[in-house]
Design a protein around this motif. Structure first.
Motif, PDB file in Angstrom:
ATOM      1  N   GLU A  55       1.437   1.543   7.517  1.00 34.93           N
ATOM      2  CA  GLU A  55       2.255   1.653   6.305  1.00 34.93           C
ATOM      3  C   GLU A  55       3.657   2.158   6.617  1.00 34.93           C
ATOM      4  N   HIS A  77      -6.962  -3.619   5.594  1.00 34.02           N
ATOM      5  CA  HIS A  77      -6.150  -3.014   4.524  1.00 34.02           C
ATOM      6  C   HIS A  77      -7.080  -2.607   3.391  1.00 34.02           C
ATOM      7  N   VAL A 115      -3.115  -3.612  -5.542  1.00 34.73           N
ATOM      8  CA  VAL A 115      -3.459  -2.267  -5.087  1.00 34.73           C
ATOM      9  C   VAL A 115      -3.529  -1.382  -6.326  1.00 34.73           C
ATOM     10  N   THR A 157       0.838  -1.203   0.000  1.00 32.41           N
ATOM     11  CA  THR A 157       0.000   0.000   0.000  1.00 32.41           C
ATOM     12  C   THR A 157       0.873   1.253   0.000  1.00 32.41           C
TER      13      THR A 157
END
Ligand SMILES: [Fe+2]
Length: 342
Positions: free
Chosen positions: A329, A87, A290, A65
């Motif tokens: 993150e 997430h 992602v 991410t």
């Protein structure tokens, strides 16, 4: 920091993976916070080669991410399927789990899939603002098969003859779900869900990439239903011509996945083909994706994409999820959120 002949940080090597598209990048650890020269080198390689491959990265959800967010705001990872727990930008793609085993069952399961497994596509082009970039990582791979193939839509455009380029420059096309889908009589639940998502967009058939001015042939067999300015039979013939052209093997690159691999690609300038050759092996393949948010496409004449149905795709993201200071993150080794089996 010293630099090599390409102006990149000295330890970064970019090696083309085919004649037109794709490159392997070595000397970058994507799980780290990329410093500015390293990120610039990766970004430049992506603009040049459109698909980048990085071996043995073994990213966590949080690292993947954070990496994607370096390229811009993120988009929802899927129009209707839930993200990975905790997430919100990570989509799990698993194949081989509980797969029907007889050839008939496999055939039916394949063609009943409303999503993306049957045919060449770019991701979510039914939205007015499809994702601009995709970051995909392999967590578990099958013992054989499972390769992904990409087509370079810039080369495809450039290698049309001049009269055809002039024709497609002026066209727009409709993109919606289930175009590349052959139902068996009735719409199953998954297909109904896809239709209920209500994403339908018109895009220019040729998309100008704002960074470079390059033009890409922005149609794909899974989503593009028809060309708006042509009669139905003309549209069918022209789309079939374009699909056959853009999927020519010489315009593409094929990647054989190993666990830990990461691919980053430009979803505006490539199409890809999910594999169909591993579902019978009885082995699970586990990937995570992602999306970096995109914008409506702009054609050579300045016409932009228009939504016939549905909101802009990236607006589905709650603002609090776009905050770049998510502690998960920032963790340099977020091993706790590695998925089971990784
Ligand atoms: Fe896809």
């Amino acid at each position: 920091m010293s630099q090599n002949a390409h102006g990149n940080p000295a330890d970064i090597q970019v090696s083309p993976a085919s004649g037109y598209v794709g490159a392997h990048v070595r000397g970058v650890r994507l799980g780290d916070s990329l410093d500015e020269p390293t990120f610039t080198a990766v970004r430049r390689a992506l603009d040049r080669y459109r698909v980048l491959f990085f071996r043995r990265q073994f990213l966590t959800h949080a690292q993947q991410t954070r990496l994607a967010r370096r390229f811009g705001p993120l988009a929802p990872p899927h129009p209707w399927q839930p993200p990975a727990p905790d997430h919100p930008f990570v989509h799990r793609l698993i194949t081989g789990a509980g797969t029907p085993r007889t050839p008939e069952e496999r055939h039916r399961a394949r063609w009943r899939s409303p999503g993306f497994l049957s045919g060449w596509h770019a991701d979510i082009t039914a939205a007015v603002d499809p994702p601009s970039l995709c970051v995909l990582r392999a967590e578990r791979v099958t013992s054989r098969g499972g390769d992904t193939t990409w087509a370079d839509l810039v080369t495809a455009y450039e290698q049309l003859s001049a009269p055809l380029r002039r024709l497609v420059d002026e066209l727009t096309a409709e993109h919606r779900y289930l175009v590349g889908y052959v139902p068996f009589g009735v719409l199953d639940t998954a297909a109904r869900t896809a239709l209920d998502a209500g994403l339908v967009a018109h895009h220019p058939v040729v998309r100008v990439l704002p960074e470079s001015g390059l033009r890409a042939l922005f149609v794909n067999p899974a989503f593009t239903s028809h060309i708006n300015e042509l009669t139905p039979p003309e549209s069918r013939y022209v789309l079939d011509l374009l699909f056959a052209h853009l999927t020519r093997p010489e315009f593409g690159v094929r990647h054989h996945w190993e666990a830990g691999d990461v691919a980053i690609w430009d979803n505006r300038a490539t199409a890809h083909l999910a594999p169909e050759d591993h579902e019978h092996l009885g082995e699970e393949r586990e990937m995570y994706r992602v999306f970096v948010a995109g914008s409506p496409a702009v054609g050579p004449d300045g016409r932009t994409s228009a939504a016939l149905s549905g909101e802009r795709y990236q607006t589905a993201v709650p603002p609090e999820h776009q905050a770049a200071d998510d502690p998960a993150e920032q963790a340099p080794d977020a091993s706790a959120d590695r998925p089971a089996g990784g």
